[in-house]
Structure formats: C-alpha cells, structure tokens
Design a protein around this motif. Structure first.
Motif, PDB file in Angstrom:
ATOM      1  N   HIS A  14      57.019  27.752  51.228  1.00 23.17           N
ATOM      2  CA  HIS A  14      56.146  27.205  50.184  1.00 23.17           C
ATOM      3  C   HIS A  14      55.164  28.264  49.709  1.00 23.17           C
ATOM      4  O   HIS A  14      54.941  28.417  48.494  1.00 23.17           O
ATOM      5  CB  HIS A  14      55.394  25.990  50.715  1.00 23.17           C
ATOM      6  N   GLU A  15      54.562  28.990  50.646  1.00 17.10           N
ATOM      7  CA  GLU A  15      53.601  30.034  50.281  1.00 17.10           C
ATOM      8  C   GLU A  15      54.281  31.155  49.500  1.00 17.10           C
ATOM      9  O   GLU A  15      53.704  31.707  48.560  1.00 17.10           O
ATOM     10  CB  GLU A  15      52.946  30.585  51.546  1.00 17.10           C
ATOM     11  N   ARG A  16      55.498  31.490  49.888  1.00 14.19           N
ATOM     12  CA  ARG A  16      56.242  32.532  49.173  1.00 14.19           C
ATOM     13  C   ARG A  16      56.515  32.104  47.731  1.00 14.19           C
ATOM     14  O   ARG A  16      56.398  32.891  46.795  1.00 14.19           O
ATOM     15  CB  ARG A  16      57.555  32.824  49.889  1.00 14.19           C
ATOM     16  N   LYS A  17      56.856  30.827  47.561  1.00 12.13           N
ATOM     17  CA  LYS A  17      57.130  30.309  46.218  1.00 12.13           C
ATOM     18  C   LYS A  17      55.863  30.339  45.378  1.00 12.13           C
ATOM     19  O   LYS A  17      55.906  30.670  44.191  1.00 12.13           O
ATOM     20  CB  LYS A  17      57.669  28.875  46.325  1.00 12.13           C
ATOM     21  N   GLN A  18      54.730  29.999  46.001  1.00 14.28           N
ATOM     22  CA  GLN A  18      53.460  30.027  45.276  1.00 14.28           C
ATOM     23  C   GLN A  18      53.099  31.442  44.852  1.00 14.28           C
ATOM     24  O   GLN A  18      52.560  31.663  43.758  1.00 14.28           O
ATOM     25  CB  GLN A  18      52.345  29.430  46.148  1.00 14.28           C
ATOM     26  N   VAL A  75      60.750  27.196  36.516  1.00 11.64           N
ATOM     27  CA  VAL A  75      59.650  28.159  36.566  1.00 11.64           C
ATOM     28  C   VAL A  75      58.522  27.725  35.636  1.00 11.64           C
ATOM     29  O   VAL A  75      57.343  27.710  36.023  1.00 11.64           O
ATOM     30  CB  VAL A  75      60.133  29.574  36.188  1.00 11.64           C
ATOM     31  N   ILE A  76      58.873  27.358  34.409  1.00 10.33           N
ATOM     32  CA  ILE A  76      57.866  26.935  33.427  1.00 10.33           C
ATOM     33  C   ILE A  76      57.160  25.673  33.902  1.00 10.33           C
ATOM     34  O   ILE A  76      55.932  25.538  33.780  1.00 10.33           O
ATOM     35  CB  ILE A  76      58.507  26.679  32.045  1.00 10.33           C
ATOM     36  N   GLU A  77      57.908  24.745  34.462  1.00 11.29           N
ATOM     37  CA  GLU A  77      57.318  23.515  34.980  1.00 11.29           C
ATOM     38  C   GLU A  77      56.334  23.812  36.115  1.00 11.29           C
ATOM     39  O   GLU A  77      55.265  23.206  36.198  1.00 11.29           O
ATOM     40  CB  GLU A  77      58.421  22.574  35.471  1.00 11.29           C
ATOM     41  N   ALA A  78      56.701  24.756  36.977  1.00  7.26           N
ATOM     42  CA  ALA A  78      55.835  25.113  38.103  1.00  7.26           C
ATOM     43  C   ALA A  78      54.545  25.774  37.619  1.00  7.26           C
ATOM     44  O   ALA A  78      53.454  25.474  38.118  1.00  7.26           O
ATOM     45  CB  ALA A  78      56.574  26.043  39.058  1.00  7.26           C
TER      46      ALA A  78
END
Length: 222
Positions: free
Chosen positions: A5-9, A53-56
């Motif tokens: 999760h942290e990597r994705k953030q 990606v845009i949604e995130a």
C-alpha cells in the motif's frame, strides 16, 4: 519494511504533480511509468490502466481537500487569527497544485470524478464563508464584509500569484508576492486591535517553505 500500500502511495505521489499541473489527456502508461521512475511492467503490477491512475490521483486530491475543510470553531481572537492564516496558506497550496488543464480534462474525460471534485471544493467554500461570518459576529473581522467575495478574491488572486509567468513578467519573488498579498488581507479583514496577533515567525516559516517549492516550479517553467 515498506508495504505494498505504501509503495502504491509513493507511485501516486510521484505522478500527482505532473497530472494536476499538466493534465492527462496525452499521458500514456509508458509516460506514467517514466515519471514514476519504474518499468511499465512494474506499473501494471499496481495499476491495470491509465484510468486507475487518474482515479487514484483524483481521490488523493479530494481527500486532501476534505482534510483541510475541517476548520476549527475558534473560541477567541487568537484562534480566529491562527485559523485565518492556516486557510490562507491552504489556499496557496491548492492554487499551486492544480491547473485549468487538469480540471478541464477531468470534466471532459471523467465527469463523475469531476462532480465529486467540484462538490468537495464547494463544501470547503461554504465552510470558509461560515468561518468569515463567524469572525465578523465575534468582532475579530471587520463587520459588513461579504464572506463569499472574500473567499472568491483569495481563490482568484492566489491562482494568479503562483503562476511563474506572472511573477516573471512583474519581477516579483514568490515570497514577496505571498507576503505582500497576505498583508493586504490582514489589514482588510482583521480589525486593527487584533492584527498584532498574527504570528510573524509562523508566517515567515510557511512562506519560506512555499518559496522553495515555487522556485523549483519557476526554474522548470521559465
């Protein structure tokens, strides 16, 4: 050890500024991976498409707006002054972290996301207007001011003041522009007897931080 999760953030953080400043219509997954500093294959391990990606990124932006919309209900003059300064610098950050291109792209390509984004901004506008009205009732802010116009003036002016081209054309330093405009706001909104409650050390610290940020953008843009 860093979690998935942290990597994705972290990946979202790296692409965030590029998207909210330059829009995303022409952006590809290859381009996104390049900005993130990873391979395309690695990118697909976390995001199945550009849409995700845009949604995130938009969700992250909305979460930030909602977070800074939780404005305190001050009990005294110092509380109102401190919150006034906090709102000012939050508005500076918002003005400098978005662009008309991003908003137009969002409106055109993802109308549902645009609606959520607009709703979050509208809620924050209402909260800030209520804050100004409360400050006038408590005798901290000058009476008879139009709370809606006060906030609209901030949003309009700060959007211009953070533009590198505007600063370059008028030979203004970012710190000078932000400090001088804040002085105008303090004198125009806060009644004279409470203007001395403005924490100059805090103001200078905030402006120095933002000055460094905008200088980086200035260097990249001009």
């Amino acid at each position: 050890m860093i979690t998935e999760h942290e990597r994705k953030q972290e990946m979202i953080n790296k692409i965030n500024d590029d998207i909210v400043k330059n829009g995303f219509k022409a952006l590809t997954m290859d381009g996104i991976a390049k900005v993130m500093g990873i391979s395309r294959g690695k990118l697909y391990q976390y995001f199945s498409s550009k849409d995700e990606v845009i949604e995130a990124v938009t969700a992250r932006y909305i979460q930030y707006i909602e977070k800074i919309s939780m404005i305190a209900d001050p009990k005294d003059a110092q509380g109102f002054i401190d919150e006034f300064l906090s709102i000012y610098f939050q508005n500076v950050v918002l003005a400098g972290s978005s662009s008309e291109t991003f908003i137009n792209d969002l409106k055109t390509v993802y109308p549902d996301l645009y609606e959520k984004f607009s709703e979050s901004l509208a809620k924050r506008d209402a909260v800030i207007q209520n804050f100004y009205e409360s400050g006038m009732r408590k005798g901290v802010f000058n009476p008879g001011l139009n709370a809606q116009l006060l906030h609209f003036q901030d949003k309009t002016m700060l959007t211009v003041l953070v533009l590198p081209k505007f600063l370059f054309t008028h030979r203004l330093e970012p710190s000078q522009a932000l400090r001088d405009y804040l002085k105008i706001r303090v004198r125009g909104i806060i009644i004279p007897e409470y203007q001395s409650l403005v924490n100059d050390a805090n103001v200078n610290s905030q402006i120095q931080h933002l000055d460094k940020k905008f200088r980086r953008v200035f260097t990249e843009t001009i």
